[in-house]
Structures are given as structure tokens and as C-alpha cells.
Design an enzyme around this catalytic site. Sequence first.
Site, PDB file in Angstrom:
ATOM      1  N   ASP A 183       0.680  -1.006  -0.122  1.00 21.53           N
ATOM      2  CA  ASP A 183       0.024  -0.030  -0.078  1.00 21.53           C
ATOM      3  C   ASP A 183       0.914   1.213  -0.126  1.00 21.53           C
ATOM      4  O   ASP A 183       1.845   1.245   0.468  1.00 21.53           O
ATOM      5  CB  ASP A 183      -1.090  -0.016   1.323  1.00 21.53           C
ATOM      6  CG  ASP A 183      -1.912   0.917   1.135  1.00 21.53           C
ATOM      7  OD1 ASP A 183      -2.270   1.286   0.143  1.00 21.53           O
ATOM      8  OD2 ASP A 183      -2.675   1.425   2.306  1.00 21.53           O
TER       9      ASP A 183
ATOM     10  N   GLY B 126      -0.129   5.538  -4.297  1.00 19.68           N
ATOM     11  CA  GLY B 126      -0.677   6.950  -4.632  1.00 19.68           C
ATOM     12  C   GLY B 126      -0.094   7.936  -3.885  1.00 19.68           C
ATOM     13  O   GLY B 126       0.273   8.954  -4.305  1.00 19.68           O
ATOM     14  N   ARG B 127       0.159   7.745  -2.586  1.00 17.88           N
ATOM     15  CA  ARG B 127       0.814   8.792  -1.774  1.00 17.88           C
ATOM     16  C   ARG B 127       2.314   9.100  -2.012  1.00 17.88           C
ATOM     17  O   ARG B 127       2.657  10.121  -1.829  1.00 17.88           O
ATOM     18  CB  ARG B 127       0.705   8.306  -0.255  1.00 17.88           C
ATOM     19  CG  ARG B 127      -0.593   8.942   0.404  1.00 17.88           C
ATOM     20  CD  ARG B 127      -0.864   7.864   1.777  1.00 17.88           C
ATOM     21  NE  ARG B 127      -1.209   6.580   1.443  1.00 17.88           N
ATOM     22  CZ  ARG B 127      -1.526   5.713   2.308  1.00 17.88           C
ATOM     23  NH1 ARG B 127      -1.495   5.913   3.539  1.00 17.88           N
ATOM     24  NH2 ARG B 127      -2.075   4.568   2.033  1.00 17.88           N
TER      25      ARG B 127
ATOM     26  N   ARG C 166      -0.431   9.176 -10.168  1.00 19.34           N
ATOM     27  CA  ARG C 166      -0.512   7.956  -9.348  1.00 19.34           C
ATOM     28  C   ARG C 166       0.026   6.924 -10.181  1.00 19.34           C
ATOM     29  O   ARG C 166       0.594   5.782  -9.672  1.00 19.34           O
ATOM     30  CB  ARG C 166      -1.948   7.705  -9.041  1.00 19.34           C
ATOM     31  CG  ARG C 166      -2.709   8.565  -7.926  1.00 19.34           C
ATOM     32  CD  ARG C 166      -4.209   8.185  -7.815  1.00 19.34           C
ATOM     33  NE  ARG C 166      -4.295   6.985  -7.125  1.00 19.34           N
ATOM     34  CZ  ARG C 166      -4.086   6.997  -5.631  1.00 19.34           C
ATOM     35  NH1 ARG C 166      -4.168   7.833  -4.974  1.00 19.34           N
ATOM     36  NH2 ARG C 166      -4.226   5.545  -5.253  1.00 19.34           N
TER      37      ARG C 166
ATOM     38  N   HIS D 136       2.574   3.624  -9.105  1.00 21.23           N
ATOM     39  CA  HIS D 136       2.159   2.144  -9.232  1.00 21.23           C
ATOM     40  C   HIS D 136       3.218   1.488 -10.271  1.00 21.23           C
ATOM     41  O   HIS D 136       3.880   0.251  -9.869  1.00 21.23           O
ATOM     42  CB  HIS D 136       0.917   2.023 -10.122  1.00 21.23           C
ATOM     43  CG  HIS D 136      -0.446   2.677  -9.303  1.00 21.23           C
ATOM     44  ND1 HIS D 136      -0.538   2.000  -8.014  1.00 21.23           N
ATOM     45  CD2 HIS D 136      -1.322   3.029  -9.745  1.00 21.23           C
ATOM     46  CE1 HIS D 136      -1.860   2.594  -7.754  1.00 21.23           C
ATOM     47  NE2 HIS D 136      -2.270   3.341  -8.516  1.00 21.23           N
TER      48      HIS D 136
ATOM     49  N   SER E 128     -10.750  -6.828  -5.002  1.00 21.35           N
ATOM     50  CA  SER E 128     -12.178  -6.775  -5.648  1.00 21.35           C
ATOM     51  C   SER E 128     -12.673  -5.484  -5.369  1.00 21.35           C
ATOM     52  O   SER E 128     -13.445  -4.932  -6.392  1.00 21.35           O
ATOM     53  CB  SER E 128     -12.971  -7.771  -5.102  1.00 21.35           C
ATOM     54  OG  SER E 128     -12.635  -8.690  -4.023  1.00 21.35           O
TER      55      SER E 128
ATOM     56  N   LEU F  49      10.718 -20.574  -4.840  1.00 27.51           N
ATOM     57  CA  LEU F  49       9.739 -19.696  -4.150  1.00 27.51           C
ATOM     58  C   LEU F  49       8.389 -19.771  -4.587  1.00 27.51           C
ATOM     59  O   LEU F  49       8.347 -19.722  -5.850  1.00 27.51           O
ATOM     60  CB  LEU F  49      10.285 -18.254  -4.232  1.00 27.51           C
ATOM     61  CG  LEU F  49       9.480 -16.973  -3.540  1.00 27.51           C
ATOM     62  CD1 LEU F  49       9.387 -17.069  -2.076  1.00 27.51           C
ATOM     63  CD2 LEU F  49       9.616 -15.747  -4.054  1.00 27.51           C
TER      64      LEU F  49
ATOM     65  N   ARG G 260      -4.884  -1.874   8.739  1.00 30.96           N
ATOM     66  CA  ARG G 260      -6.246  -2.735   8.503  1.00 30.96           C
ATOM     67  C   ARG G 260      -5.943  -3.807   7.461  1.00 30.96           C
ATOM     68  O   ARG G 260      -4.841  -3.579   6.713  1.00 30.96           O
ATOM     69  CB  ARG G 260      -7.423  -1.837   8.279  1.00 30.96           C
ATOM     70  CG  ARG G 260      -6.969  -1.108   6.861  1.00 30.96           C
ATOM     71  CD  ARG G 260      -8.119  -0.183   6.541  1.00 30.96           C
ATOM     72  NE  ARG G 260      -7.778   0.893   5.171  1.00 30.96           N
ATOM     73  CZ  ARG G 260      -7.509   2.044   5.478  1.00 30.96           C
ATOM     74  NH1 ARG G 260      -7.505   2.480   6.895  1.00 30.96           N
ATOM     75  NH2 ARG G 260      -7.142   2.865   4.555  1.00 30.96           N
ATOM     76  N   LEU G 261      -6.692  -4.730   7.504  1.00 25.72           N
ATOM     77  CA  LEU G 261      -6.420  -5.833   6.585  1.00 25.72           C
ATOM     78  C   LEU G 261      -7.253  -5.559   5.211  1.00 25.72           C
ATOM     79  O   LEU G 261      -6.717  -6.297   4.259  1.00 25.72           O
ATOM     80  CB  LEU G 261      -7.009  -7.020   7.029  1.00 25.72           C
ATOM     81  CG  LEU G 261      -6.457  -7.654   8.400  1.00 25.72           C
ATOM     82  CD1 LEU G 261      -7.013  -8.818   8.932  1.00 25.72           C
ATOM     83  CD2 LEU G 261      -4.751  -8.161   7.725  1.00 25.72           C
TER      84      LEU G 261
HETATM   85  C1  IPE Z   1      -5.554  -2.597  -0.201  1.00 19.32           C
HETATM   86  O1  IPE Z   1      -5.169  -1.587  -0.324  1.00 19.32           O
HETATM   87  C2  IPE Z   1      -5.365  -3.539  -1.643  1.00 19.32           C
HETATM   88  C3  IPE Z   1      -3.976  -3.580  -2.102  1.00 19.32           C
HETATM   89  C4  IPE Z   1      -3.151  -3.298  -1.599  1.00 19.32           C
HETATM   90  C5  IPE Z   1      -4.126  -4.235  -3.465  1.00 19.32           C
HETATM   91  P1  IPE Z   1      -6.198  -0.379  -0.735  1.00 19.32           P
HETATM   92  O2  IPE Z   1      -5.536   0.769  -0.836  1.00 19.32           O
HETATM   93  O3  IPE Z   1      -7.052  -0.775  -1.833  1.00 19.32           O
HETATM   94  O4  IPE Z   1      -6.987  -0.405   0.761  1.00 19.32           O
HETATM   95  P2  IPE Z   1      -7.848   0.769   1.495  1.00 19.32           P
HETATM   96  O5  IPE Z   1      -8.918   1.204   0.363  1.00 19.32           O
HETATM   97  O6  IPE Z   1      -7.045   1.800   2.018  1.00 19.32           O
HETATM   98  O7  IPE Z   1      -8.424  -0.245   2.641  1.00 19.32           O
HETATM   99  C1  IPE Z   2      -1.587   0.261  -3.428  1.00 19.52           C
HETATM  100  O1  IPE Z   2      -1.260   1.837  -3.386  1.00 19.52           O
HETATM  101  C2  IPE Z   2      -1.816  -0.119  -4.726  1.00 19.52           C
HETATM  102  C3  IPE Z   2      -3.225  -0.606  -5.159  1.00 19.52           C
HETATM  103  C4  IPE Z   2      -4.156  -0.781  -4.178  1.00 19.52           C
HETATM  104  C5  IPE Z   2      -3.547  -1.093  -6.166  1.00 19.52           C
HETATM  105  P1  IPE Z   2      -2.432   2.712  -3.368  1.00 19.52           P
HETATM  106  O2  IPE Z   2      -3.034   2.975  -4.868  1.00 19.52           O
HETATM  107  O3  IPE Z   2      -3.702   2.088  -2.469  1.00 19.52           O
HETATM  108  O4  IPE Z   2      -1.750   3.802  -2.849  1.00 19.52           O
HETATM  109  P2  IPE Z   2      -2.304   4.826  -1.565  1.00 19.52           P
HETATM  110  O5  IPE Z   2      -3.150   4.172  -0.679  1.00 19.52           O
HETATM  111  O6  IPE Z   2      -3.525   5.785  -2.211  1.00 19.52           O
HETATM  112  O7  IPE Z   2      -1.161   5.650  -1.388  1.00 19.52           O
HETATM  113 MG    MG Z   3      -4.181   2.203  -0.513  1.00 16.77          MG
END
Ligand code: IPE
Ligand code: IPE
Ligand code: MG
Length: 267
Positions: free
Chosen positions: A27, A30-31, A40, A44, A73, A138, A201-202
Site C-alpha cells: 500500500d 498513490g501517496r 498516481r 504504481h 475486488s 519460491l 487494517r486488513l
Molecule cells: C488494499 O489497499 C489493496 C491492495 C494493496 C491491492 P487499498 O488501498 O485498496 O485499501 P484501503 O482502501 O486503504 O482499505
Molecule cells: C496500493 O497503493 C496499490 C493498489 C491498491 C492497487 P494505493 O494506490 O492504494 O496507494 P495509496 O493508498 O492511495 O497511497
Molecule cells: Mg491504498
Amino acid sequence: MTPTDSSDPSGDAHAAPCPQHVAIIMDGNGRWAAKRHLPRAEGHRRGVEAVRRVVEAAGNEGIACLTLFSFSSENWSRPAGEVSDLMRLIRLFIRSDLARLHAKGVRVRIIGAEEGVPEDIAALIHEAESKTADNQGLILQVAFNYGARDEIVRAARRMAELALKGDVAPSAITEELFAAALDTSGIPDPDLIIRTSGEQRLSNFLLWQGAYAELVFLPVLWPDFCAEHLREAVEIFRSRDRRFGGRPEEAAPDPLAKDVPAREKHA
Ligand code: IPE
Ligand code: IPE
Ligand code: MG
């Protein structure tokens, strides 16, 4: 379910065990991009480079299975442009990295729903899984179009269909049988779940399989993740006292001991 056997590859009987199965919620892409005033999509793209680093590092840490959460999903609810950037990156990743992963003996598995996956990506997934199916290195499990509740519902549906056909009696449905109907069938439960970006969180990841996983939340944004972060998470894992509902280890430090000096220890 029996807990994963996490024996120590160093052979030191007294050393805390290494995690055999590590799962990561990648995660913060984006940030990472926002902090640099970049789109963004660039976050990625740099996230894919971190994937390459962690696959390499997992092998060096003696990890047997690495599960990476790449697209949930629920991520379909993001703007169409971001979803198509993420689809483009998964295509690119499989096309550019499959031969190298195969040469390194990595076995690729994808978990998640097949329904809703673009046809060409489904074909690439099939190619990645079948090409590497006999590899002994692996195990790289990629959670794509994955949501744990959806996975559990699909497994429950399979059980119900078997019961309807009379192939299994409802009373014969055990945890083991149910787990075998999940996408992760045959793979031991994760010992350690890492989430980057500081969120704690999960987000619908491995809800069944993570029942006894140790959770480690690291403040690093995913594109910055490197071998040292994996090492740090493994060290935190090794300092934890896993109990699986049983008695604490005799020698384990009592985390409340200094606050409650006179606390009676229950034998
Ligand atoms: C969880 O991250 C999904 C992946 C890392 C692929 P999200 O960024 O989608 O989760 P939330 O929305 O912060 O809970
Ligand atoms: C994780 O990074 C990638 C996916 C969920 C696909 P995010 O895109 O959720 O990045 P943040 O949480 O907005 O920073
Ligand atoms: Mg995220």
C-alpha cells in the site's frame, strides 16, 4: 488447522523461527506519487519495481511462500483511468518478468476471482501458472481481483453444491475441507502479514488464512520498500511470542511484568 511449521533454516534450535509464508499488503503507491507531484500511475509503476526487489529478497530470507496483494475486488471502484493503468501494469509485469521468474525456479499462483478479469489477462495468468507449475523454488502467490469475503463465499458455494449433489454430508464439512475449497488450497497459512504505508487494517485480505498471522505495519510507502524492510519485518516477527491459543512459552517475557510486579503467574 495445524499452524505452519516455521523451522529455522540456520539450524539453531534456540533461534526464533523464520516465517515460511509472508503476505504483503502493498500500500501507498498513490501517496508516494502525490508527495512527488507525480501522477498516481508513476507510483504504481515504481511499485512494480518494489515487487521485483521483494521477490529477490524473499528468496534470500529463506521464505518459502510470498503472497502479494496487487489488486482487490474493491479496487474496481477506483477511477477508470487508474484501473486501466493497473491492468496495463499487470500485463506488462507478466510479459516482462515471467521468463526470469521461471528461470529462477519461482512457482507463480494467482488467487482471486476469475470472473471480471479481462480475457487477455486471464490468458496471461494461465500461462504464468502452467509454465511455472513444476518449479520447486519460491511460491509467489499474487492476489489479483481478490477479496477475502468473496473467496470465502465462493468456497461456501462450492461446499453447498457438493452437499446438494450428495457428495459431502454437511456434518462432514471441516475446517480442512473448507480450506481446501479456498483459492489458497494446498498453501500453508501466512505466518506474517506486512502492510506498508502506515495504514493498520486488513482491507479484506486473507481473512480466513490470517487467523493466526502476526501483523506488522511498516510506515514505508510501497514504492520505497526494499530488502531491509523485509528483514526488519522478519526480525519483528521473530521477536513475537506465537501462542495459537495455548499457554505462553515458559521463557517468554511477560509484557505486563513491569506494570504489575506482583502479578500471579498461572501455571
Ligand atoms: C488494499 O489497499 C489493496 C491492495 C494493496 C491491492 P487499498 O488501498 O485498496 O485499501 P484501503 O482502501 O486503504 O482499505
Ligand atoms: C496500493 O497503493 C496499490 C493498489 C491498491 C492497487 P494505493 O494506490 O492504494 O496507494 P495509496 O493508498 O492511495 O497511497
Ligand atoms: Mg491504498
